[in-house]
Design a protein around this motif. Sequence first.
Motif, PDB file in Angstrom:
ATOM      1  N   LEU A   1     -33.131  53.120  61.051  1.00 62.68           N
ATOM      2  CA  LEU A   1     -32.229  53.163  59.915  1.00 62.68           C
ATOM      3  C   LEU A   1     -30.809  53.325  60.445  1.00 62.68           C
ATOM      4  N   SER A   2     -29.968  52.340  60.181  1.00 63.18           N
ATOM      5  CA  SER A   2     -28.564  52.406  60.606  1.00 63.18           C
ATOM      6  C   SER A   2     -27.770  53.128  59.526  1.00 63.18           C
ATOM      7  N   VAL A   3     -27.224  54.281  59.880  1.00 65.70           N
ATOM      8  CA  VAL A   3     -26.553  55.134  58.903  1.00 65.70           C
ATOM      9  C   VAL A   3     -25.062  55.204  59.190  1.00 65.70           C
ATOM     10  N   GLY A   4     -24.269  54.895  58.182  1.00 67.47           N
ATOM     11  CA  GLY A   4     -22.824  55.027  58.278  1.00 67.47           C
ATOM     12  C   GLY A   4     -22.406  56.421  57.855  1.00 67.47           C
ATOM     13  N   ASP A   5     -21.526  57.035  58.623  1.00 66.63           N
ATOM     14  CA  ASP A   5     -21.160  58.424  58.385  1.00 66.63           C
ATOM     15  C   ASP A   5     -19.667  58.593  58.599  1.00 66.63           C
ATOM     16  N   GLN A   6     -19.165  59.769  58.262  1.00 62.86           N
ATOM     17  CA  GLN A   6     -17.794  60.125  58.549  1.00 62.86           C
ATOM     18  C   GLN A   6     -17.787  61.476  59.255  1.00 62.86           C
ATOM     19  N   LYS A   7     -16.754  61.745  59.995  1.00 60.83           N
ATOM     20  CA  LYS A   7     -16.713  62.952  60.819  1.00 60.83           C
ATOM     21  C   LYS A   7     -16.955  64.185  59.963  1.00 60.83           C
ATOM     22  N   GLY A   8     -17.869  65.042  60.418  1.00 58.83           N
ATOM     23  CA  GLY A   8     -18.181  66.234  59.656  1.00 58.83           C
ATOM     24  C   GLY A   8     -18.986  65.943  58.414  1.00 58.83           C
ATOM     25  N   GLY A   9     -19.668  64.798  58.378  1.00 54.25           N
ATOM     26  CA  GLY A   9     -20.379  64.367  57.187  1.00 54.25           C
ATOM     27  C   GLY A   9     -21.875  64.584  57.256  1.00 54.25           C
ATOM     28  N   SER A  10     -22.623  63.535  56.909  1.00 54.11           N
ATOM     29  CA  SER A  10     -24.072  63.661  56.752  1.00 54.11           C
ATOM     30  C   SER A  10     -24.775  64.122  58.028  1.00 54.11           C
TER      31      SER A  10
ATOM     32  N   ARG B   1      -1.586  81.675  58.390  1.00 54.41           N
ATOM     33  CA  ARG B   1      -1.814  80.544  59.291  1.00 54.41           C
ATOM     34  C   ARG B   1      -0.888  79.412  58.880  1.00 54.41           C
ATOM     35  N   LEU B   2      -0.111  78.905  59.837  1.00 51.88           N
ATOM     36  CA  LEU B   2       0.792  77.804  59.533  1.00 51.88           C
ATOM     37  C   LEU B   2       0.010  76.523  59.352  1.00 51.88           C
ATOM     38  N   LEU B   3       0.603  75.599  58.611  1.00 54.67           N
ATOM     39  CA  LEU B   3      -0.009  74.291  58.447  1.00 54.67           C
ATOM     40  C   LEU B   3      -0.061  73.549  59.776  1.00 54.67           C
ATOM     41  N   VAL B   4      -1.093  72.766  59.943  1.00 48.64           N
ATOM     42  CA  VAL B   4      -1.162  71.888  61.104  1.00 48.64           C
ATOM     43  C   VAL B   4      -0.041  70.872  60.989  1.00 48.64           C
ATOM     44  N   PRO B   5       0.730  70.608  62.046  1.00 47.86           N
ATOM     45  CA  PRO B   5       1.781  69.615  61.979  1.00 47.86           C
ATOM     46  C   PRO B   5       1.242  68.265  61.545  1.00 47.86           C
ATOM     47  N   ALA B   6       2.116  67.463  60.934  1.00 48.46           N
ATOM     48  CA  ALA B   6       1.688  66.168  60.400  1.00 48.46           C
ATOM     49  C   ALA B   6       1.026  65.304  61.457  1.00 48.46           C
ATOM     50  N   ALA B   7       1.544  65.335  62.673  1.00 46.84           N
ATOM     51  CA  ALA B   7       0.976  64.485  63.721  1.00 46.84           C
ATOM     52  C   ALA B   7      -0.468  64.843  64.015  1.00 46.84           C
ATOM     53  N   LEU B   8      -0.803  66.129  63.844  1.00 47.09           N
ATOM     54  CA  LEU B   8      -2.162  66.561  64.123  1.00 47.09           C
ATOM     55  C   LEU B   8      -3.099  66.311  62.955  1.00 47.09           C
ATOM     56  N   LEU B   9      -2.541  65.869  61.829  1.00 49.79           N
ATOM     57  CA  LEU B   9      -3.386  65.560  60.683  1.00 49.79           C
ATOM     58  C   LEU B   9      -4.116  64.245  60.860  1.00 49.79           C
ATOM     59  N   LEU B  10      -3.642  63.394  61.752  1.00 49.45           N
ATOM     60  CA  LEU B  10      -4.241  62.078  61.883  1.00 49.45           C
ATOM     61  C   LEU B  10      -5.737  62.113  62.115  1.00 49.45           C
ATOM     62  N   PRO B  11      -6.266  62.993  62.988  1.00 49.19           N
ATOM     63  CA  PRO B  11      -7.717  63.018  63.151  1.00 49.19           C
ATOM     64  C   PRO B  11      -8.460  63.397  61.879  1.00 49.19           C
ATOM     65  N   LEU B  12      -7.791  64.091  60.951  1.00 50.17           N
ATOM     66  CA  LEU B  12      -8.477  64.493  59.736  1.00 50.17           C
ATOM     67  C   LEU B  12      -8.789  63.322  58.829  1.00 50.17           C
ATOM     68  N   THR B  13      -8.177  62.153  59.069  1.00 57.66           N
ATOM     69  CA  THR B  13      -8.546  61.002  58.257  1.00 57.66           C
ATOM     70  C   THR B  13      -9.999  60.650  58.475  1.00 57.66           C
ATOM     71  N   LEU B  14     -10.590  61.150  59.550  1.00 60.84           N
ATOM     72  CA  LEU B  14     -12.014  60.919  59.785  1.00 60.84           C
ATOM     73  C   LEU B  14     -12.877  61.602  58.743  1.00 60.84           C
ATOM     74  N   LEU B  15     -12.299  62.584  58.049  1.00 67.41           N
ATOM     75  CA  LEU B  15     -13.083  63.336  57.082  1.00 67.41           C
ATOM     76  C   LEU B  15     -13.209  62.626  55.751  1.00 67.41           C
ATOM     77  N   LEU B  16     -12.352  61.633  55.504  1.00 65.80           N
ATOM     78  CA  LEU B  16     -12.152  61.200  54.144  1.00 65.80           C
ATOM     79  C   LEU B  16     -13.284  60.349  53.624  1.00 65.80           C
ATOM     80  N   THR B  17     -13.652  60.595  52.368  1.00 66.52           N
ATOM     81  CA  THR B  17     -14.629  59.751  51.711  1.00 66.52           C
ATOM     82  C   THR B  17     -13.958  58.877  50.678  1.00 66.52           C
ATOM     83  N   SER B  18     -12.661  58.969  50.570  1.00 64.83           N
ATOM     84  CA  SER B  18     -12.023  58.246  49.491  1.00 64.83           C
ATOM     85  C   SER B  18     -10.789  57.479  49.915  1.00 64.83           C
TER      86      SER B  18
END
Length: 337
Positions: free
Chosen positions: A41-50, A3-20
């Motif tokens: 209860l107002s809960v802050g989350d990240q994509k694919g998270g809690s 499987r080829l790497l996702v092009p850099a431009a398509l990586l931008l949505p993955l920043t939603l995953l980051l906890t750091s």
Amino acid sequence: MRRLLVPAALLLPLTLLLTSCGGDSAADTGARTDGSGSVTLSVGDQKGGSEAILRAAGELKNLDYRIKWSTFTSGPPLLEAVNAGAVDVGGVGNTPPVFAAGAGSKISVVAAWHGTSRGDAVLVRNDSKLTSPKQLKGKSVAVAQGSSAHYQLVASLEAAGLRLKDIKVKYLQPADALAAFNSGKVDAWAVWDPYTSQVLQGRQGRVLTTGDGVTNGLSFQVASPAALRNSKKAAAVKDYLARLRRAQGWVHDHQAEWARVWAKDTGLPYDVALASVRRTNATRVAVAVDKPLVASEQRIADTFTELKLIPKKVDFGDFVDPRFNGDLPPSTTPAKH
């Protein structure tokens, strides 16, 4: 089939995953709610998270309070919302609370998980001649400033007898770092899962060193002190954390199932998601917010203070609340495998 790497431009949505990772993006505060009752209860989350983990594990049933979800791009803006009282509790990695504490934010670490640090890695291309972290001296390394990878890079260099000033640091967010890495504009890339898994699954690079043994592998739930002073909200936080702990246990026992959910929720290729789950996500065990945890985070804070990335001395112990520990094991409990 490779499987080829996702092009850099398509990586931008993955920043939603980051906890750091750093960032200043606003939250998605769409009116997504679960449960019923007079307490919200107002809960802050990240994509694919809690939220995704709780829903997949069936832990959002029979709530006698309401959860209002807000999705953030990364830990720092989530903690800004906690500080402002816009979010009652939310999940982040081991580094954003240190920077929030350095800024004097009103936050309290109320829960912790300990996992492996194998997903935190310094990567080099397959054709690189580098075989040891000691050989990074004078080399260029991409890293997101203020991220968990930043600390992992500092700690890995120290373990190899080097300091940050001995290398050429290129502060780049993941999409730009991947492009620089693939084009040979940097010699190495310090990053975290799922990016580590993406590079390895795509066979576009290899691991020079990981965070195992040099970083603490902790992730947190952080609450607003104001919410904790409200007895009804504090009770909801206690129940919410118990559900999260059960859901994390479900992830460990249902790795392939969780990887499918995570891939669908985030757009990650399934093989990348599964590799990341096995290497990182499924290894996490709920642990107590205790003195060793405070000491470990204090070392991170002191490191960034010495690097002048945090403006003043931080006493991390002022930013924890152990009331929800119950009978959890100590923070030094080994990660699952």
